[in-house]
Motif scaffolding. Structure first.
Motif, PDB file in Angstrom:
ATOM      1  N   ALA A   1      38.029 127.373 -11.929  1.00 34.28           N
ATOM      2  CA  ALA A   1      38.524 126.758 -10.696  1.00 34.28           C
ATOM      3  C   ALA A   1      37.884 127.421  -9.486  1.00 34.28           C
ATOM      4  O   ALA A   1      37.461 128.579  -9.537  1.00 34.28           O
TER       5      ALA A   1
ATOM      6  N   ARG B   1      47.735 130.265  -7.381  1.00 29.04           N
ATOM      7  CA  ARG B   1      46.754 129.317  -7.922  1.00 29.04           C
ATOM      8  C   ARG B   1      46.090 129.858  -9.179  1.00 29.04           C
ATOM      9  O   ARG B   1      45.888 129.128 -10.154  1.00 29.04           O
TER      10      ARG B   1
ATOM     11  N   GLU C   1      34.053 118.028 -15.697  1.00 32.78           N
ATOM     12  CA  GLU C   1      35.250 117.319 -15.248  1.00 32.78           C
ATOM     13  C   GLU C   1      35.311 115.888 -15.755  1.00 32.78           C
ATOM     14  O   GLU C   1      36.281 115.180 -15.487  1.00 32.78           O
TER      15      GLU C   1
ATOM     16  N   GLU D   1      43.619 118.277 -18.260  1.00 35.25           N
ATOM     17  CA  GLU D   1      42.582 118.965 -19.029  1.00 35.25           C
ATOM     18  C   GLU D   1      42.770 118.830 -20.534  1.00 35.25           C
ATOM     19  O   GLU D   1      41.830 118.991 -21.295  1.00 35.25           O
TER      20      GLU D   1
ATOM     21  N   MET E   1      37.262 132.545 -12.719  1.00 35.35           N
ATOM     22  CA  MET E   1      37.931 132.398 -11.418  1.00 35.35           C
ATOM     23  C   MET E   1      37.806 133.710 -10.650  1.00 35.35           C
ATOM     24  O   MET E   1      37.771 134.784 -11.232  1.00 35.35           O
TER      25      MET E   1
ATOM     26  N   GLN F   1      36.616 122.325 -15.349  1.00 34.22           N
ATOM     27  CA  GLN F   1      36.976 122.704 -13.983  1.00 34.22           C
ATOM     28  C   GLN F   1      38.285 122.039 -13.581  1.00 34.22           C
ATOM     29  O   GLN F   1      38.452 120.823 -13.713  1.00 34.22           O
ATOM     30  N   ILE F   2      39.215 122.841 -13.083  1.00 32.17           N
ATOM     31  CA  ILE F   2      40.539 122.351 -12.680  1.00 32.17           C
ATOM     32  C   ILE F   2      40.642 122.387 -11.158  1.00 32.17           C
ATOM     33  O   ILE F   2      40.239 123.368 -10.522  1.00 32.17           O
ATOM     34  N   ASN F   3      41.201 121.354 -10.603  1.00 32.68           N
ATOM     35  CA  ASN F   3      41.472 121.325  -9.166  1.00 32.68           C
ATOM     36  C   ASN F   3      42.850 121.950  -8.924  1.00 32.68           C
ATOM     37  O   ASN F   3      43.862 121.279  -9.084  1.00 32.68           O
ATOM     38  N   VAL F   4      42.861 123.237  -8.553  1.00 31.82           N
ATOM     39  CA  VAL F   4      44.149 123.919  -8.381  1.00 31.82           C
ATOM     40  C   VAL F   4      44.673 123.857  -6.952  1.00 31.82           C
ATOM     41  O   VAL F   4      45.794 124.266  -6.681  1.00 31.82           O
TER      42      VAL F   4
ATOM     43  N   GLY G   1      37.057 118.799  -9.841  1.00 34.74           N
ATOM     44  CA  GLY G   1      37.886 119.318 -10.915  1.00 34.74           C
ATOM     45  C   GLY G   1      38.947 118.320 -11.327  1.00 34.74           C
ATOM     46  O   GLY G   1      39.302 117.429 -10.556  1.00 34.74           O
TER      47      GLY G   1
ATOM     48  N   PRO H   1      39.491 127.696  -6.042  1.00 29.67           N
ATOM     49  CA  PRO H   1      40.575 127.405  -5.093  1.00 29.67           C
ATOM     50  C   PRO H   1      40.052 127.406  -3.663  1.00 29.67           C
ATOM     51  O   PRO H   1      39.095 128.123  -3.344  1.00 29.67           O
TER      52      PRO H   1
ATOM     53  N   LEU I   1      46.189 128.498 -13.251  1.00 24.49           N
ATOM     54  CA  LEU I   1      45.051 128.350 -14.160  1.00 24.49           C
ATOM     55  C   LEU I   1      45.294 129.141 -15.459  1.00 24.49           C
ATOM     56  O   LEU I   1      44.988 128.673 -16.551  1.00 24.49           O
TER      57      LEU I   1
END
Ligand SMILES: *Cc1c(COP(=O)(O)O)cnc(C)c1O
Length: 236
Positions: free
Chosen positions: A162, A176, A101, A142, A199, A125-128, A136, A164, A180
């Motif tokens: 991610a 979510r 991140e 990103e 995920m 890593q994404i903060n969804v 994330g 979630p 992604l």
């Protein structure tokens, strides 16, 4: 042993059913066994039942188990929060890191990746779910991080990951995971090396597979409920 083998079989069947429902090949979804807090003997049981890829959240814990399980040819994935003082050990030991991140951490992994190993596979890593407490990068952020990672020769950017916030609402789960998937498709437009969406966990792997997961990270459904040693409560 028998329980872990049976649990693994049940998870493989869930993956196959979800893939079939999404008209995907079951081989397009890889199972990562999340073995945090499990001792080496339980990983060995899973290995004997055919599992080869294991995910760990804590560096010291992973290295201790790996020491007991050398020569099994396990593929180790680091999936936990990564501090800068642990980057060297992670770069020297793991095949994948799912939890990138920050550019600075990526750079340290790149600089520490030993020359005799192939490039380290990494996921952003994404903060969804948008909660302040979860790690994330925010969706949309990103692309700059991906561009920076592409300039690092010892890292190989493979896609996105991610975690979630858990919810029993399957429609929300899918929303979510769909977000992604869309972010991954955008990244893929300028990078053909992007092929991975990490995920889906024990409780939501079906929704994740329906939205294109290529790695599902499953702990509880294989190894049973984790206990927090100190408080006796269930913990992540
Ligand atoms: C613990 C953990 C998992 C596994 O969660 P389960 O609900 O036990 O399947 C997956 N991904 C990450 C990042 C984890 O920390």
């Amino acid at each position: 042993m028998a329980i872990i083998a049976a649990n693994l079989q049940a998870v493989r069947e869930r993956i196959a059913r979800a893939a079939a429902a999404a008209e995907r090949s079951p081989d397009s979804v890889h199972l990562l066994a999340v073995s945090k807090t499990c001792d080496a003997a339980r990983l060995r049981d899973a290995w004997q039942a055919g599992q080869r890829a294991f995910g760990e959240n804590f560096v010291q814990e992973a290295l201790a188990k790996a020491h007991e399980l050398t020569h099994l040819g396990i593929e180790w994935h680091f999936i936990g929060p990564l501090q800068s003082n642990k980057t060297r050990q992670v770069a020297e030991f793991f095949a994948w890191v799912h939890s990138i991140e920050r550019e600075r951490i990526a750079q340290r992994l790149n600089d520490a990746r030993p020359a005799h190993l192939p490039p380290l596979n990494v996921l952003i890593q994404i903060n969804v779910s948008g909660e302040a407490s979860k790690s994330g990068v925010a969706p949309g952020m990103e692309r700059d991080l991906a561009a920076a990672i592409r300039r690092m020769p010892r890292l190989r950017l493979r896609g996105l990951m991610a975690i979630p916030e858990p919810t029993p609402d399957t429609a929300l789960q899918r929303t979510r995971f769909a977000l992604l998937r869309q972010l991954k498709e955008k990244l893929q437009a300028d990078d053909s090396g992007i092929d991975t969406l990490s995920m889906g966990m024990s409780d939501d792997l079906e929704a994740a597979i329906s939205e294109g997961a290529t790695i599902v990270r499953v702990g509880t459904a294989i190894f049973g409920t984790r206990k927090n040693v100190k408080t006796g409560t269930r913990t992540v």
